[in-house]
Each structure stands twice: as C-alpha cells, then as structure tokens.
Design a protein around this motif. Structure first.
Motif, PDB file in Angstrom:
ATOM      1  N   THR A   1       1.037  -1.032  -0.325  1.00 62.91           N
ATOM      2  CA  THR A   1       0.166  -0.356  -0.087  1.00 62.91           C
ATOM      3  C   THR A   1       1.158   1.072   0.293  1.00 62.91           C
ATOM      4  OG1 THR A   1      -1.520  -0.785   0.643  1.00 62.91           O
ATOM      5  CG2 THR A   1      -1.793   1.415   1.338  1.00 62.91           C
TER       6      THR A   1
ATOM      7  N   GLY B   1      -8.110  -0.904  -2.617  1.00 61.72           N
ATOM      8  CA  GLY B   1      -8.816  -2.348  -2.522  1.00 61.72           C
ATOM      9  C   GLY B   1      -9.542  -2.910  -2.468  1.00 61.72           C
ATOM     10  N   VAL B   2     -10.771  -2.305  -2.338  1.00 60.81           N
ATOM     11  CA  VAL B   2     -11.926  -3.186  -2.305  1.00 60.81           C
ATOM     12  C   VAL B   2     -12.731  -3.409  -3.794  1.00 60.81           C
ATOM     13  CG1 VAL B   2     -14.585  -2.718  -1.840  1.00 60.81           C
ATOM     14  CG2 VAL B   2     -13.189  -1.898  -0.456  1.00 60.81           C
TER      15      VAL B   2
ATOM     16  N   GLY C   1      -6.084  -2.783   1.196  1.00 58.62           N
ATOM     17  CA  GLY C   1      -7.256  -2.656   0.874  1.00 58.62           C
ATOM     18  C   GLY C   1      -8.285  -3.503   0.774  1.00 58.62           C
TER      19      GLY C   1
ATOM     20  N   ARG D   1      -4.477   6.539   2.088  1.00 61.73           N
ATOM     21  CA  ARG D   1      -5.992   5.739   2.899  1.00 61.73           C
ATOM     22  C   ARG D   1      -6.688   5.243   2.244  1.00 61.73           C
ATOM     23  NH1 ARG D   1      -4.547  10.902   5.978  1.00 61.73           N
ATOM     24  NH2 ARG D   1      -4.270  10.457   8.111  1.00 61.73           N
TER      25      ARG D   1
ATOM     26  N   LEU E   1      -8.240  -6.574   3.390  1.00 65.48           N
ATOM     27  CA  LEU E   1      -9.212  -6.279   4.384  1.00 65.48           C
ATOM     28  C   LEU E   1     -10.687  -6.483   3.939  1.00 65.48           C
ATOM     29  CD1 LEU E   1     -10.172  -4.520   7.490  1.00 65.48           C
ATOM     30  CD2 LEU E   1     -10.351  -2.323   5.561  1.00 65.48           C
ATOM     31  N   LYS E   2     -11.136  -5.914   2.651  1.00 61.01           N
ATOM     32  CA  LYS E   2     -12.175  -6.729   2.239  1.00 61.01           C
ATOM     33  C   LYS E   2     -12.325  -7.789   1.623  1.00 61.01           C
ATOM     34  CE  LYS E   2     -15.127  -6.085  -1.884  1.00 61.01           C
ATOM     35  NZ  LYS E   2     -15.440  -8.031  -2.005  1.00 61.01           N
TER      36      LYS E   2
ATOM     37  N   SER F   1      -6.144   2.074   0.673  1.00 65.32           N
ATOM     38  CA  SER F   1      -7.013   0.529   1.639  1.00 65.32           C
ATOM     39  C   SER F   1      -8.953   0.119   0.580  1.00 65.32           C
ATOM     40  CB  SER F   1      -7.096   1.199   2.696  1.00 65.32           C
ATOM     41  OG  SER F   1      -7.478   2.426   2.878  1.00 65.32           O
ATOM     42  N   VAL F   2      -8.806   1.828   0.433  1.00 59.45           N
ATOM     43  CA  VAL F   2      -9.960   2.034  -0.020  1.00 59.45           C
ATOM     44  C   VAL F   2     -10.074   1.058  -2.038  1.00 59.45           C
ATOM     45  CG1 VAL F   2     -11.914   3.423  -0.917  1.00 59.45           C
ATOM     46  CG2 VAL F   2     -11.200   4.162   0.846  1.00 59.45           C
TER      47      VAL F   2
END
Length: 267
Positions: A77, A215-216, A223, A209, A226-227, A212-213
């Motif tokens: 990231t 990555g969805v 991200g 930040r 995380l998803k 990380s979004v």
C-alpha cells in the motif's frame, strides 16, 4: 431601485445585527432543506444500536496470526501511494501552471481547469475499476488510479499556490523579456516550492488511506486483504489489518506534519 439600496444601506448601518440574523436564518434554512432531503429516521437509528454493538463485538479480539500478512500488504500500500503521489505530482505541476490566471492565457486556463474538473468528478473507486479492467488485479492498478486521483487535487493546490505568488516578481521578469518557462522557473518555483512540497506530503499521507479503499475493487494493498476477510466473515483478522493500518497512518501523519511545519517555516 436606488432608493431601496440607500434604505438598506442606512438600515444595515444602524442595525448591523439584522444582517447577521438574516445570514443565520439563511444557513438554518439550507441545513433544514438538506436534512429533509436525507429523510433520516431517528427512531430507526435508536433501534439499530444493538446491531451496531453486535457488529463491533465481532471485531474483537484481533487475530494476531495474520500480522505478517498485514505488514506485507501494508508495504504494498505504501509503495502504491509513493509512486501514485509522485507521478500525480509531476503531472499536476504543468496543469497547475496552465490553470493559473497570473500566467496562462484565458483559453488555456479554461481547458486546464476543465481537465481538473473532469478528473475530480471521477470517484477513486471508479478509477480503481477502470485500471483493474486495464491491467488486472493487483498493485499496478492501484498505483495508476492513485496517480490520476492525485492530479485532481494537487493540480488545484498548486494552482492556488501559484496564484498567490507575489505579482511584482513576475512583472520584473516580464519586463526584462523572460519567457513563460523562465518566469515559471525563476519567479514561481522558488516561491511555491515549500508550500507545494507540503501539499505533496499531505497528499501522500491521504493516499495511504485512499489506497486501502481501492483494494476493495481488487487494486491491491491492504484494502484487498481487508475486503477478503470481511467477505469471509473473518472479522478478527480484519481488525488486525485495520490496527496495523492505524499505526502506520499515525506514524506517517506525525512525520509528514513535522516536515510540513519545517517547509512552511522556510516559505
């Protein structure tokens, strides 16, 4: 019409509180209108409290078995954000110069500002989907998406900094026959460099930040992990990812804030 304007001028002069009362009434009216459009059901929010508590309880305790995976994903990231911010900053500078009213002609300003508006109007998640379709899943898509996303903001920040440059220094360069490139090199860059570097550091911090979004949608980084954990209902592992991200973002925030203050003191 003139009589009305004169009356209002005298009235507002003797009763200044009336103007502020009207402004306050206008602000209240706007927020009331916005709230009515949201159609918020406060009773539903009150009843949803147990569900919120239940969801949060599933996040703990963190599963520390995936710390090594979290660190590896976080490094990816940071790499995405570093390259995305750098590429975006390099492209943003000429766009900002072309957008500035104290340098560029009107037709060029219109085109450059229109380009900025186009970039800013595209959500980062859409950029992520676009580059995932172009390059496949992984960090390259995230890096390219962050590069374009960065242009939309840094170009505007750089433009504001350029337009705040002392006009006398630019006029002096024009008088001695300096070209537009020389004006930018000797009259603008030295004045905006500390502020521009501060904006760039802020954007790098923000892109951590944003990555990380992204990555969805499969654009790599923490991200994506995380998803994957949330989709698999492995909430305690997802908590570990968020905690590792929190630590790194906090450290980067402290370092970049320190550097920004130093750069601001130089300007």
């Amino acid at each position: 019409m003139k009589n009305i304007q004169l009356f209002w001028f005298k009235f507002s002069h003797y009763y200044p509180w009336v103007r502020w009362l009207l402004v306050l009434a206008g602000v209240v009216a706007v927020y009331t209108w916005a709230l009515s459009g949201l159609q918020v059901d406060f009773a539903l929010l009150k009843d949803s409290y147990p569900y919120i508590v239940d969801f949060i309880s599933r996040l703990f305790p963190p599963n520390l078995e995936v710390v090594d995976i979290a660190i590896k994903a976080l490094i990816e990231t940071v790499q995405m954000s570093l390259w995305g911010t750098t590429i975006g900053a390099i492209i943003s500078l000429p766009i900002a110069i072309a957008s500035s009213r104290n340098i560029a002609p009107q037709w060029l300003r219109w085109l450059a500002n229109f380009l900025q508006n186009i970039v800013r109007s595209v959500p980062s998640i859409v950029l992520g989907l676009l580059f995932v379709a172009a390059t496949g899943l992984g960090a390259p898509a995230g890096m390219l998406a962050l590069s374009i996303y960065t242009i939309g903001y840094l170009a505007k920040f750089y433009q504001e900094a350029i337009e705040a440059v002392n006009p006398r220094s630019l006029e002096s360069l024009r008088v001695i026959g300096a070209s537009p490139i020389q004006i930018a090199q000797y009259g603008i860059l030295p004045q905006i460099l500390p502020l521009g570097l501060g904006y760039t550091l802020w954007m790098f911090e923000y892109n951590i930040r944003a990555a990380s979004v992204l990555g969805v949608v499969g654009a790599g980084g923490i991200g994506f992990q995380l998803k994957s954990y949330i989709d698999g209902f492995e909430y305690t592992k997802a908590t570990t990812m968020m905690l590792v991200l929190l630590v790194v973002v906090t450290v980067i925030d402290v370092i970049s804030s320190h550097l920004r203050h130093k750069l601001e003191s130089m300007s």
